[in-house]
Scaffold this motif. Structure first.
Motif, PDB file in Angstrom:
ATOM      1  N   ASN A  54       0.939  -1.245   0.081  1.00  0.00           N
ATOM      2  CA  ASN A  54      -0.051   0.068   0.058  1.00  0.00           C
ATOM      3  C   ASN A  54       0.855   1.430  -0.097  1.00  0.00           C
ATOM      4  O   ASN A  54       0.272   2.498   0.160  1.00  0.00           O
ATOM      5  CB  ASN A  54      -0.946   0.137   1.103  1.00  0.00           C
ATOM      6  CG  ASN A  54      -1.918  -1.057   1.066  1.00  0.00           C
ATOM      7  OD1 ASN A  54      -2.449  -1.500  -0.147  1.00  0.00           O
ATOM      8  ND2 ASN A  54      -2.446  -1.613   2.254  1.00  0.00           N
ATOM      9  N   ASP A  72       1.492   6.809  -0.024  1.00  0.00           N
ATOM     10  CA  ASP A  72       0.842   5.775   0.783  1.00  0.00           C
ATOM     11  C   ASP A  72      -0.599   6.036   0.303  1.00  0.00           C
ATOM     12  O   ASP A  72      -1.154   7.037   0.678  1.00  0.00           O
ATOM     13  CB  ASP A  72       1.051   6.029   2.091  1.00  0.00           C
ATOM     14  CG  ASP A  72       0.474   5.016   3.350  1.00  0.00           C
ATOM     15  OD1 ASP A  72      -0.455   4.299   2.737  1.00  0.00           O
ATOM     16  OD2 ASP A  72       0.873   5.046   4.448  1.00  0.00           O
ATOM     17  N   LYS A  74      -2.996   5.205   2.027  1.00  0.00           N
ATOM     18  CA  LYS A  74      -4.097   5.756   3.131  1.00  0.00           C
ATOM     19  C   LYS A  74      -4.127   7.346   2.987  1.00  0.00           C
ATOM     20  O   LYS A  74      -5.267   7.613   3.631  1.00  0.00           O
ATOM     21  CB  LYS A  74      -3.265   5.358   4.613  1.00  0.00           C
ATOM     22  CG  LYS A  74      -3.448   3.898   4.657  1.00  0.00           C
ATOM     23  CD  LYS A  74      -2.714   3.492   5.973  1.00  0.00           C
ATOM     24  CE  LYS A  74      -2.604   2.143   6.113  1.00  0.00           C
ATOM     25  NZ  LYS A  74      -1.836   1.703   7.266  1.00  0.00           N
ATOM     26  N   LYS A  78     -11.646   8.293   0.904  1.00  0.00           N
ATOM     27  CA  LYS A  78     -12.261   6.884   0.879  1.00  0.00           C
ATOM     28  C   LYS A  78     -12.509   6.427  -0.533  1.00  0.00           C
ATOM     29  O   LYS A  78     -12.178   5.146  -1.101  1.00  0.00           O
ATOM     30  CB  LYS A  78     -13.262   6.930   1.950  1.00  0.00           C
ATOM     31  CG  LYS A  78     -13.227   5.831   2.758  1.00  0.00           C
ATOM     32  CD  LYS A  78     -14.613   5.614   3.634  1.00  0.00           C
ATOM     33  CE  LYS A  78     -14.307   4.949   4.848  1.00  0.00           C
ATOM     34  NZ  LYS A  78     -15.439   4.926   5.501  1.00  0.00           N
ATOM     35  N   ARG A  81      -9.514   5.737  -2.821  1.00  0.00           N
ATOM     36  CA  ARG A  81      -8.569   4.669  -2.316  1.00  0.00           C
ATOM     37  C   ARG A  81      -9.482   3.409  -2.687  1.00  0.00           C
ATOM     38  O   ARG A  81      -8.688   2.431  -3.050  1.00  0.00           O
ATOM     39  CB  ARG A  81      -8.511   4.728  -0.521  1.00  0.00           C
ATOM     40  CG  ARG A  81      -7.698   3.670  -0.199  1.00  0.00           C
ATOM     41  CD  ARG A  81      -7.767   3.849   1.231  1.00  0.00           C
ATOM     42  NE  ARG A  81      -7.791   4.858   1.955  1.00  0.00           N
ATOM     43  CZ  ARG A  81      -8.392   5.137   3.229  1.00  0.00           C
ATOM     44  NH1 ARG A  81      -8.658   4.037   3.833  1.00  0.00           N
ATOM     45  NH2 ARG A  81      -8.502   6.306   3.597  1.00  0.00           N
TER      46      ARG A  81
END
Length: 169
Positions: A54, A72, A74, A78, A81
């Motif tokens: 990730n 990353d 993260k 949302k 991702r």
């Protein structure tokens, strides 16, 4: 004296918080950068697919030129991702073995019958060198066709599966 080359000199890191990731009508990944430029048919590639899946995701345009690197996933919102993870899942198809029913050897090839998160499967293995043990009891297996399978933590398998696997590692 020459200055050392740093990773920042070689890679263009993208500000993940300001990326817009979507799909077009052809279900291709579309990435809009903060400067307003839009790239279609984007292909994400993991720099470290086995150890840091990730982190450090390179985004390639339709001509295989690097758009930039997401440090990353993260850091993405949302929805972005989720889309990126879906696309990476397609690129890095790796069923997870959940149970081993049998491992039988014939003429130097072992035939495995297993259950995976994608359903039951039967595959052949050329040698024990195609089984790699990683940290945290993680095992990667590559069959004769080049398909990779993962055992996330082999100690969490049932007793029979552990016993069968331990005969091979």
């Amino acid at each position: 004296m020459q200055q050392p080359i740093t990773i920042e000199d070689e890679a263009k890191f993208l500000d993940a918080k300001h990326l817009k990731i979507s799909r077009n009508s052809f279900e291709e990944l579309v990435v809009e950068l903060p400067d307003g430029s839009v790239h279609t048919a984007v292909l994400p590639m993991r720099a470290f697919p086995l150890t840091r899946p990730n982190r450090y995701i390179s985004l390639l345009d339709a001509n295989q030129n690097e758009i930039g690197v997401i440090e990353d996933i993260k850091q993405l919102d949302k929805a972005a991702r989720r889309l990126l993870e879906e696309e990476l899942e397609k690129c890095y198809f790796m069923p997870k073995i959940t149970k081993i029913h049998s491992i039988e050897g014939h003429f130097g090839v072992t035939q495995w019958e297993v259950d995976t998160d994608r359903g039951p499967i039967h595959f052949d293995l050329r040698s024990r060198y195609d089984i790699v043990s990683l940290e945290e009891e993680r095992i990667l297996i590559k069959d004769v066709d080049g398909v990779r399978y993962e055992v996330s933590n082999y100690h969490k398998l049932d007793a029979k599966s552990i016993a069968l696997l331990e005969t091979q590692i």
